[in-house]
Design an enzyme around this catalytic site. Structure first.
Site, PDB file in Angstrom:
ATOM      1  N   LYS A  61       0.851  -1.200   0.000  1.00  0.00           N
ATOM      2  CA  LYS A  61       0.000   0.000   0.000  1.00  0.00           C
ATOM      3  C   LYS A  61       0.885   1.249   0.000  1.00  0.00           C
ATOM      4  O   LYS A  61       1.927   1.297   0.684  1.00  0.00           O
ATOM      5  CB  LYS A  61      -0.875  -0.046   1.243  1.00  0.00           C
ATOM      6  N   SER A 121      -9.659   1.571   3.342  1.00  0.00           N
ATOM      7  CA  SER A 121      -8.842   2.401   2.475  1.00  0.00           C
ATOM      8  C   SER A 121      -7.846   1.619   1.633  1.00  0.00           C
ATOM      9  O   SER A 121      -7.242   2.185   0.723  1.00  0.00           O
ATOM     10  CB  SER A 121      -8.088   3.427   3.299  1.00  0.00           C
ATOM     11  N   SER A 155      -9.759  -1.014   7.372  1.00  0.00           N
ATOM     12  CA  SER A 155      -9.233  -0.781   6.022  1.00  0.00           C
ATOM     13  C   SER A 155      -8.532  -1.930   5.334  1.00  0.00           C
ATOM     14  O   SER A 155      -8.161  -1.790   4.179  1.00  0.00           O
ATOM     15  CB  SER A 155      -8.282   0.423   6.068  1.00  0.00           C
TER      16      SER A 155
END
Lengths: 480, 480, 100
Positions: free
Chosen positions: A74, A149, A173
């Site tokens: 990420k 997210s 997330s």
């Protein structure tokens, strides 16, 4: 092929790391323009790394448990020499001079970093629609969100771009996008994985964790990244649980409680098809020898409210450093104060601004006790309620997300609607406990449903055992 | 709590409370391994943590904690469980735009410091915090192409500080200077800090208020910052006290403010009022764990503490049978170990102190306690005059050796007492009128005539007589 | 409990957080923040007397490191990422007033 099998093939010389990589780069080339899971694809760097793994294998060395396995990380985890943007304009083009600890551990395990994935800006969101660099689409239905997210990391695995990826989870997330994309996503015990190099959102809630297609692969990745880090004061000193060796031990004799307050009857907004899948999951665990019943963990209903004070409060402080002075975007102005404002106003998106202001308010003079102080006490109630529940149960169960993947643009009008999607995932962040989402069939719309398994602190072994049982018993997943 | 402090403005008492920040003498910064040393090229003592780069985390320096405990024990504070807190505000010299400090729960609670005159000044707390970087303003100065700007160096950012908050128990500039000097002596003695105001390793902020003499209620105080020397401290207090008295005398109120001392202009000016004060939005630092020093650790630190200046004063006062205030100068110059050893070795305490205060301005050199004691024995035994002893002492300092041998080598034979008596008696008989004037005259006459006889004795002995011994003899003869 | 958040409150926290808002944004954010805080008002129903706050999920204490020098950053690498540099320092517009 699973990550485990790929690593074994590369280590044994049966396959070259390079050929494994090219295969995955081809998948990426085919669908990435449509999905946009990545902020940056590192084809050249990955080729160099793959060649190095092959050289080591040829020299008789063991490159590690993830030898030659393509991974994605990420884009809120620092990678030296490689842009790390947190999908924000304020860090567009920023190149960290250091690697996150998890990135070091991936490299040491022989993994091949293929790209940095898209996220909601600074990890604030549940759909990846808050990215400053464009949305990520759900690979199973590109009109729908992948969740957030860590939408990019979830989509990358779901689309077959990589077998493994890392995400971060502050209020759900990792788990929520895992559920929406039909993959496995794990939030470990707080402190199990080093946060050094993870760009902070809410320090007492953030954790890094794995995405994978299988429970076994998720365990493998978690074993590589977990463990004490002297650079992180919140890092658990004890060595992490061994997961691979317990995966097949089943759930015979385990007592499992379905959290009433987060499941169908207790909570409005849990869709009928999600409830149905949860019931089937409970039945599967019973069939495997566990005792499953509903139980009350009363304070969990307050989790959302407490979270939406605590997380923004910590975030408002963590994001103060983005001021145009030392790195990132700068918008010039006659005074430093004005420069700070101009930079932050131009650099942050609306959701980030909203949370910074909310957090600043909650901490400000005269309001601390009413908001932040109160929320930290509610957190204690949640911890205590969980402790009572784990006195009677080995594991807890709930849906991961109230619904299957929603459409792009469906929940963007009103922030509160988006926040409500985290209701099931937030409590374990507040308590610091591990939890994971396991794909369990599909909803009425054919999109994946995820079931959440929760465990007490350091309870990953039991959690993975139950996850393995659920995986084996799961109805067919979504057609991708 | 009033001494006999001279009033800056007659009729008004100046009340002072001092906040002292001292840089701790550690090898590395508070929260990371970047070096802690003064000077050096800009931005060379930095690392990702002390620069506050995204993703970095603080880890507490054990030695900073140990030194903080030393400070607390030396100031008679309660050493207690403590927690770190974030103090949030924007400023370019702050890498994270928050400072990690301690708020509700400082490592050291209430204590006190004893001045040389024996008075105790209350200490409210002494806590740990990190230092900021340094910004230098580069002025426009009329050059068209050079707009005003600031340059920031982060070498100092993250250096460990201890902030010592004193109660408003000080009265006047002498008190303030005495407090700062004593505090500095303590910090240096225990190795916590090098206390160099001129290098910025010790900084003083001063809270000043005034009230009419006799009033019990405290006046409104103003805080004065930017004081860089003891001299500035005195000047700033005087200026500020006069400013406040002028306002009050004119019938105006004192507004509680923070003011800046301008050394060149010799005045303070307002920085901000209490209403404009920053809202720091303190909350517990989530990235750091509480500090709970064990009883054993505290005891170990206490046992390893050297003698404090106050303890040295008491010790010497006890050994010499004098008030502590009389020992201050000797202790201040680090000569008390020598004094105590000499006194323990039998030397006359009074002579010891006189010599140390008057004749050892340049330090002890090769002088040993034994030699010192022996020298003083010679002096008090009448074998050497005071002047001769001083000369021998200088030689002992320069080269060491044995006092008797040196005296001999210098040809210092003290007058035998009966030799001296014979000379005095001869002179008395040779100057009967002067002698009659001495015995019968008033004080003035007696003094004058004593001087005459001493002069004659000196002439007769070519300066070898001990002036005191002569006066004693004259007094005995005069008494009959 | 406390009163509803007002545009004045929002303007104040925006200022504290170094964010500039247009009038439209101020209005829109005020509505949104009020909604979120309203939701947080459900915490008022709880009896929190005698409840200690949880600042850390982990019961760790005394986490220290030894006072040993570690690697420092390459100054060039760090300054290369800076928006504006002069004399090996970070250059910023003039600061009005003092810091703390």
């Amino acid at each position: 092929m699973s990550a485990r099998d790929l690593a074994e093939a590369v280590r044994s010389g049966a396959r070259s790391a390079r050929s494994v990589l090219e295969e995955h780069l081809d998948s990426i080339a085919a669908r990435e323009p449509e999905i946009h899971a990545f902020n940056v694809v590192l084809a050249d760097e990955a080729r160099t790394a793959a060649d190095e793994v092959d050289r080591r294998v040829a020299a008789g060395e063991d490159p590690g448990p993830l030898a030659g396995v393509p991974v994605a990380v990420k884009d809120n985890m620092c990678t030296r020499g490689i842009p790390t943007t947190c999908s924000s304009r304020i860090l567009e083009g920023w190149i960290p001079p250091y690697d996150a600890t998890v990135v070091d551990r991936l490299a040491a395990a022989g993994a091949i970093l293929v790209g940095k994935t898209n996220l909601d800006e600074f990890a604030m969101g549940s759909s990846t629609e808050n990215s400053a660099f464009g949305v990520t689409r759900n690979p199973l239905d590109t009109t729908k969100v992948p969740g957030g997210s860590s939408g990019g990391s979830a989509a990358a695995v779901a689309a077959g771009f990589v077998p493994l990826s890392l995400g971060s989870d502050t209020g759900g997330s990792i788990r929520q996008p895992a559920a929406l994309c039909g993959v496995v996503g794990v939030k470990p015990t707080y402190g199990a994985v080093s946060r050094y190099g993870l760009v902070a959102f809410a320090s007492s809630l953030d954790q890094i964790g794995p995405f994978a297609r299988t429970v076994s692969d998720a365990a493998l990745l978690l074993e590589v990244i977990a463990g004490h880090d002297p650079l992180d004061s919140t890092s658990i000193p004890e060595p992490p649980a061994d997961l691979t060796s317990v995966l097949d031990q089943g759930v015979e004799g385990m007592r499992i409680g379905i959290i009433e307050e987060l499941s169908g009857d207790g909570l409005e907004g849990i869709a009928g098809d999600v409830r149905a899948r949860l019931a089937e999951a409970a039945a599967a665990l019973e069939a495997a020898g566990a005792t499953v019943e509903t139980t009350s963990v009363p304070s969990t209903v307050y989790g959302l409210s407490a979270y939406y004070v605590i997380a923004p409060a910590e975030a408002s402080s963590n994001l103060a450093r983005y001021d145009g002075v030392r790195f990132g975007l700068r918008v010039d102005a006659p005074t430093s104060g004005d420069m700070h404002s101009a930079t932050r106003t131009a650099g942050f998106g609306d959701e980030v601004k909203r949370r910074i202001m909310l957090g600043t308010y909650a901490l400000s003079a005269g309001y601390y006790d009413a908001y932040y102080g109160k929320s930290q006490k509610v957190r204690t109630l949640i911890v205590e309620d969980f402790a009572r529940a784990y006195g009677r149960y080995d594991l807890l169960l709930s849906p991961t997300s109230p619904t299957t993947a929603f459409s792009l643009g469906e929940k963007t009008a009103d922030p509160m609607t988006m926040y409500l999607t985290d209701v099931c995932t937030i409590p374990s962040n507040l308590a610091g406990h591990p939890s994971m989402s396991v794909p369990f069939g599909v909803g009425d719309d054919g999109m994946p449903v995820g079931v959440q398994v929760l465990a007490p602190a350091m309870g990953e072994s039991a959690m993975f055992r139950a996850a393995a049982v659920l995986e084996a018993a799961a109805p067919p997943g979504a057609a991708s | 709590m009033s001494g006999t402090a001279p009033e800056i403005v007659p009729g008004w008492e100046t009340v002072i409370g001092l906040e002292v920040h001292a840089e701790l003498a550690t090898a590395t910064k508070m929260f990371s391994g970047a070096p802690n040393h003064f000077g050096g090229e800009p931005n060379t003592n930095i690392d990702p943590v002390s620069l506050g780069l995204p993703g970095t985390l603080p880890v507490l320096n054990a030695r900073a904690v140990e030194l903080a405990i030393r400070v607390g024990l030396s100031l008679n504070c309660t050493v207690q469980r403590s927690v770190f807190a974030r103090k949030n505000y924007f400023y370019p010299d702050m890498p994270k735009d928050f400072q990690i400090s301690q708020f509700d729960l400082p490592i050291n609670g209430e204590g006190w410091l004893e001045l040389a005159d024996g008075r105790r000044i209350g200490i409210e707390r002494a806590h740990l915090e990190e230092d900021t970087g340094k910004s230098t303003h580069v002025g426009g100065g009329g050059r068209i192409h050079e707009a005003a700007h600031s340059l920031v160096d982060y070498n100092r950012a993250g250096v460990p500080l201890i902030e010592i908050v004193g109660r408003p128990d000080l009265r006047g500039t002498e008190d303030a200077r005495a407090y700062v000097s004593e505090l500095r002596s303590i910090l240096v003695a225990i190795g916590a800090s090098d206390g160099k105001m001129e290098e910025g390793s010790m900084r003083v902020d001063c809270n000043v208020s005034v009230r009419p003499v006799g009033q019990v209620e405290l006046g409104t105080r103003c805080e004065v910052k930017n004081i860089n020397s003891l001299r500035s401290l005195g000047r700033a207090i005087e200026y500020e006290a006069r400013r406040q008295v002028d306002l009050l005398t004119a019938g105006e109120r004192i507004e509680q403010q923070t003011r800046h001392w301008n050394e060149d202009e010799g005045r303070t000016h307002k920085l901000r009022s209490k209403e404009e004060a920053f809202d720091y939005r303190y909350f517990p630092e989530p990235d750091l764990m509480p500090v709970e020093p064990s009883e054993e650790w505290i005891a170990e630190i206490r046992a390893a503490l050297p003698l404090l200046p106050m303890e040295r004063r008491h010790r010497l006062a006890g050994a010499a049978g004098v008030e502590t205030s009389a020992t201050a100068l000797t202790v201040d110059r680090g000569l008390d170990d020598l004094a105590v050893a000499a006194i323990d070795g039998g030397a006359d305490a009074g002579r010891v102190l006189v010599h140390l205060e008057n004749n050892l301005a340049d330090g002890v050199g090769h002088l040993t306690a034994g030699a010192f004691a022996a020298l003083i024995a010679l002096e008090t035994g009448g074998d050497l005059t005071a002047t001769q002893a001083k000369t021998v002492l200088a030689s002992l300092v320069d080269e060491g050796g044995d006092p008797a041998a040196i005296a001999s080598a210098m040809g210092f034979e003290a007058m035998e007492s009966n030799e001296l008596e014979a000379i005095v008696d001869r002179l008395i008989s040779e100057h009967p009128d002067d002698w009659a004037a001495l015995t019968a005259g008033d004080d003035k006459e007696r003094k004058k005539k004593s001087g005459f006889f001493v002069g004659e004795v000196m002439k007769a002995t070519r300066g070898q007589a001990d002036g005191r011994a002569v006066n004693e003899l004259l007094a005995r003869r005069a008494a009959g | 409990m406390t009163e509803r958040i007002t545009p004045g409150d929002v303007a104040h926290v925006a200022d504290l957080a170094r964010l500039s808002l247009t009038d439209d944004e101020l209005e829109a954010f005020t509505v949104q923040l009020a909604d979120i805080l309203d939701h947080a008002a459900d915490l008022d129903a709880l009896d929190l007397t005698d409840v200690e706050p949880t600042a850390h999920p982990l019961p760790l204490v005394n986490v220290f490191r030894a006072d040993v020098i570690g690697p420092t950053s390459d100054r060039d690498e760090v300054l290369a990422a800076a928006p504006s540099v002069e004399e090996a320092q970070f250059k910023v517009p003039p600061v009005l007033g003092e810091g703390q």
